[in-house]
Design an enzyme around this catalytic site. Sequence first.
Site, short mmCIF file in Angstrom:
data_model
loop_
_atom_site.label_atom_id
_atom_site.label_comp_id
_atom_site.label_asym_id
_atom_site.label_seq_id
_atom_site.Cartn_x
_atom_site.Cartn_y
_atom_site.Cartn_z
N HIS A 254 0.87 -0.82 0.34
CA HIS A 254 0.09 0.31 0.10
C HIS A 254 0.90 1.77 0.42
O HIS A 254 1.68 1.39 0.88
CB HIS A 254 -0.79 -0.50 1.12
CG HIS A 254 -2.43 1.14 1.58
ND1 HIS A 254 -1.66 2.26 2.51
CD2 HIS A 254 -2.55 1.79 0.62
CE1 HIS A 254 -2.41 2.45 2.48
NE2 HIS A 254 -3.22 2.53 0.96
N GLU B 62 0.67 -0.62 -4.31
CA GLU B 62 -0.46 0.57 -5.06
C GLU B 62 0.33 1.86 -4.39
O GLU B 62 1.03 1.96 -3.58
CB GLU B 62 -1.62 0.62 -3.95
CG GLU B 62 -2.70 1.28 -4.53
CD GLU B 62 -2.95 2.50 -2.96
OE1 GLU B 62 -4.38 3.05 -3.02
OE2 GLU B 62 -2.07 2.72 -2.47
N ASP C 149 0.06 6.17 -5.54
CA ASP C 149 -1.15 7.25 -6.12
C ASP C 149 -1.19 8.37 -6.58
O ASP C 149 0.22 8.12 -6.68
CB ASP C 149 -1.04 8.08 -4.05
CG ASP C 149 -1.72 7.27 -3.00
OD1 ASP C 149 -2.65 6.85 -3.23
OD2 ASP C 149 -1.20 7.20 -1.97
N HIS D 293 -0.12 11.23 -1.63
CA HIS D 293 -0.94 10.57 -1.12
C HIS D 293 -0.98 12.59 -0.06
O HIS D 293 -2.18 13.12 -0.61
CB HIS D 293 -0.81 10.01 0.18
CG HIS D 293 -1.50 8.55 0.71
ND1 HIS D 293 -2.86 9.76 1.65
CD2 HIS D 293 -2.89 7.89 0.12
CE1 HIS D 293 -3.65 9.42 2.28
NE2 HIS D 293 -3.58 8.37 1.38
N ASP E 6 -3.77 4.82 -7.63
CA ASP E 6 -5.04 5.39 -7.06
C ASP E 6 -5.18 6.36 -7.37
O ASP E 6 -4.33 8.09 -7.22
CB ASP E 6 -4.20 4.95 -4.92
CG ASP E 6 -5.80 5.73 -4.24
OD1 ASP E 6 -6.97 6.13 -4.83
OD2 ASP E 6 -5.59 5.59 -3.60
#
EC number: 4.6.1.-
Length: 270
Positions: free
Chosen positions: A2, A22, A24, A38, A82
């Site tokens: 993440h 993942e 951002d 993020h 994301d």
Amino acid sequence: GHMVNAIYQIDEFANLGANSIETDVSFDDNANPEYTYHGIPCDCGRSCLKWENYNDFLKGLRSATTPGNSKYQSKLILVVFDLKTGSLYDNQASEAGKKLAKNLLKHYWNNGNNGGRAYIVLSIPDLNHYPLIKGFTDTLKQEGHPELLEKVGYDFSGNDAVGDVAKAYKKAGVSGHVWQSDGITNCLLRGLTRVKEAVANRDSGNGYINKVYYWTVDKRATTRDALDAGVDGVMTNYPDVIADVMNEAAYKNKVRLATYEDSPWVTFKK
């Protein structure tokens, strides 16, 4: 893995056992993907401020997912972007998709010439931004690389009602390559009600979902609960914790990490 937003973290998470990361993606006012960033707040226990220029990150990711490259990580096979489209007006969604496609084509896929091999999931937080998908797919076709769409899947990450998500995909013209996420920051607790609903849709034979993932899963107990609910994947800040649970007697003959030979778009039949 993440929130992998700095290039060095690609290796860090892969070395801890992640087969997927993942990342951002933030956008500027003109809907250009700008940074892998993020920002505050983010998951408890993590630094929220790591970042790269988006195109630089794509080049680093390409190195990590191109066989023969000195930075190659063979088990890294899927990347979830994301997409932080909350900063955009709804009418910019299509433009964001176009620009995303051009950036990926140039900096990740190397214009279709031995680029990175990972599968890509475009994760969109707002159902109203479904035109991003068509902007993306149309651009890859116009640029002469429709074959790269085989590598691309989709996710709406807003925890919306499953029926509403299905409608958004219909509007976007998407059938297949669908991952359904469900989750919340690790600072808070969330039950598995909607995960179970998504799994039921996946297994119904006539649903829109191919795979279900749950986030952010950092504890052994939560990992077990998610696996017991039948998810296809979990997103975590601690890939080594997930690996430990998968090695437990109850799971080691039932689940394994996906490899490049496994299709991320084909629903797994028990």
